[in-house]
Write a protein that holds these residues in place. Structure first.
Motif, PDB file in Angstrom:
ATOM      1  N   GLU A   1       0.834  -1.196   0.000  1.00 20.14           N
ATOM      2  CA  GLU A   1       0.000   0.000   0.000  1.00 20.14           C
ATOM      3  C   GLU A   1       0.883   1.267   0.000  1.00 20.14           C
ATOM      4  OE1 GLU A   1      -3.508   2.360   0.156  1.00 20.14           O
ATOM      5  OE2 GLU A   1      -3.112   0.333  -0.526  1.00 20.14           O
ATOM      6  N   PHE A   2       1.909   1.266   0.856  1.00 23.71           N
ATOM      7  CA  PHE A   2       2.806   2.422   0.926  1.00 23.71           C
ATOM      8  C   PHE A   2       3.468   2.692  -0.418  1.00 23.71           C
ATOM      9  CE2 PHE A   2       7.089   4.153   1.605  1.00 23.71           C
ATOM     10  CZ  PHE A   2       6.750   5.363   2.170  1.00 23.71           C
ATOM     11  N   VAL A   3       3.905   1.648  -1.087  1.00 23.92           N
ATOM     12  CA  VAL A   3       4.579   1.800  -2.379  1.00 23.92           C
ATOM     13  C   VAL A   3       3.621   2.418  -3.397  1.00 23.92           C
ATOM     14  CG1 VAL A   3       5.660   0.536  -4.292  1.00 23.92           C
ATOM     15  CG2 VAL A   3       6.192  -0.078  -1.935  1.00 23.92           C
ATOM     16  N   ARG A   4       2.368   2.005  -3.386  1.00 24.19           N
ATOM     17  CA  ARG A   4       1.371   2.554  -4.313  1.00 24.19           C
ATOM     18  C   ARG A   4       1.133   4.038  -4.045  1.00 24.19           C
ATOM     19  NH1 ARG A   4      -3.618   3.960  -4.240  1.00 24.19           N
ATOM     20  NH2 ARG A   4      -4.062   3.174  -2.172  1.00 24.19           N
ATOM     21  N   ILE A   5       1.031   4.392  -2.765  1.00 22.24           N
ATOM     22  CA  ILE A   5       0.809   5.790  -2.398  1.00 22.24           C
ATOM     23  C   ILE A   5       2.005   6.643  -2.816  1.00 22.24           C
ATOM     24  CG2 ILE A   5       0.572   7.375  -0.443  1.00 22.24           C
ATOM     25  CD1 ILE A   5      -1.104   5.131   0.905  1.00 22.24           C
ATOM     26  N   LYS A   6       3.202   6.142  -2.545  1.00 22.56           N
ATOM     27  CA  LYS A   6       4.410   6.881  -2.916  1.00 22.56           C
ATOM     28  C   LYS A   6       4.474   7.080  -4.430  1.00 22.56           C
ATOM     29  CE  LYS A   6       9.344   7.063  -2.011  1.00 22.56           C
ATOM     30  NZ  LYS A   6      10.461   6.456  -1.303  1.00 22.56           N
ATOM     31  N   LYS A   7       4.101   6.054  -5.183  1.00 19.73           N
ATOM     32  CA  LYS A   7       4.082   6.161  -6.645  1.00 19.73           C
ATOM     33  C   LYS A   7       3.087   7.237  -7.087  1.00 19.73           C
ATOM     34  CE  LYS A   7       3.301   3.548 -10.838  1.00 19.73           C
ATOM     35  NZ  LYS A   7       2.122   2.961 -11.404  1.00 19.73           N
ATOM     36  N   ASN A   8       1.927   7.270  -6.469  1.00 17.92           N
ATOM     37  CA  ASN A   8       0.921   8.290  -6.800  1.00 17.92           C
ATOM     38  C   ASN A   8       1.418   9.693  -6.482  1.00 17.92           C
ATOM     39  OD1 ASN A   8      -0.893   6.412  -7.759  1.00 17.92           O
ATOM     40  ND2 ASN A   8      -2.041   6.281  -5.855  1.00 17.92           N
ATOM     41  N   VAL A   9       2.097   9.834  -5.355  1.00 14.63           N
ATOM     42  CA  VAL A   9       2.650  11.139  -4.975  1.00 14.63           C
ATOM     43  C   VAL A   9       3.683  11.580  -6.004  1.00 14.63           C
ATOM     44  CG1 VAL A   9       4.078  12.343  -3.262  1.00 14.63           C
ATOM     45  CG2 VAL A   9       2.177  10.890  -2.509  1.00 14.63           C
ATOM     46  N   LEU A  10       4.572  10.688  -6.377  1.00 19.77           N
ATOM     47  CA  LEU A  10       5.595  11.026  -7.371  1.00 19.77           C
ATOM     48  C   LEU A  10       4.972  11.407  -8.710  1.00 19.77           C
ATOM     49  CD1 LEU A  10       8.317   8.341  -6.588  1.00 19.77           C
ATOM     50  CD2 LEU A  10       8.572  10.825  -6.411  1.00 19.77           C
ATOM     51  N   GLU A  11       3.971  10.655  -9.138  1.00 18.61           N
ATOM     52  CA  GLU A  11       3.308  10.975 -10.408  1.00 18.61           C
ATOM     53  C   GLU A  11       2.653  12.350 -10.353  1.00 18.61           C
ATOM     54  OE1 GLU A  11       0.661   7.683 -11.058  1.00 18.61           O
ATOM     55  OE2 GLU A  11       2.274   6.394 -11.789  1.00 18.61           O
TER      56      GLU A  11
END
Length: 67
Positions: A1-11
């Motif tokens: 879940e954390f990895v997905r959120i971090k990816k969304n933030v970066l995008e």
């Protein structure tokens, strides 16, 4: 879940038009620098960093509102 959120933030932050705003947001929220550390690293005044950070957050919010 954390990895997905971090990816969304970066995008999201990659959509910022200003490389400077991107850099400050990336340093603050991805690299975990404090605002004073960012000022020192960039050789800028703390007040300049806080102003630019605030503008960048507003622009991030505008990006999120458009999604």
């Amino acid at each position: 879940e954390f990895v997905r959120i971090k990816k969304n933030v970066l995008e999201t932050i990659e959509k910022l038009n200003s490389p400077t705003e991107y850099r400050i947001i990336h340093m603050r929220y991805i690299q975990k620098f404090s605002l004073s550390e960012i000022a020192e690293y960039l050789g800028k005044e703390y007040s300049w960093v806080t102003t630019t950070h605030g503008r960048a957050l507003k622009n991030v919010q505008n990006i999120l509102n458009k999604q």
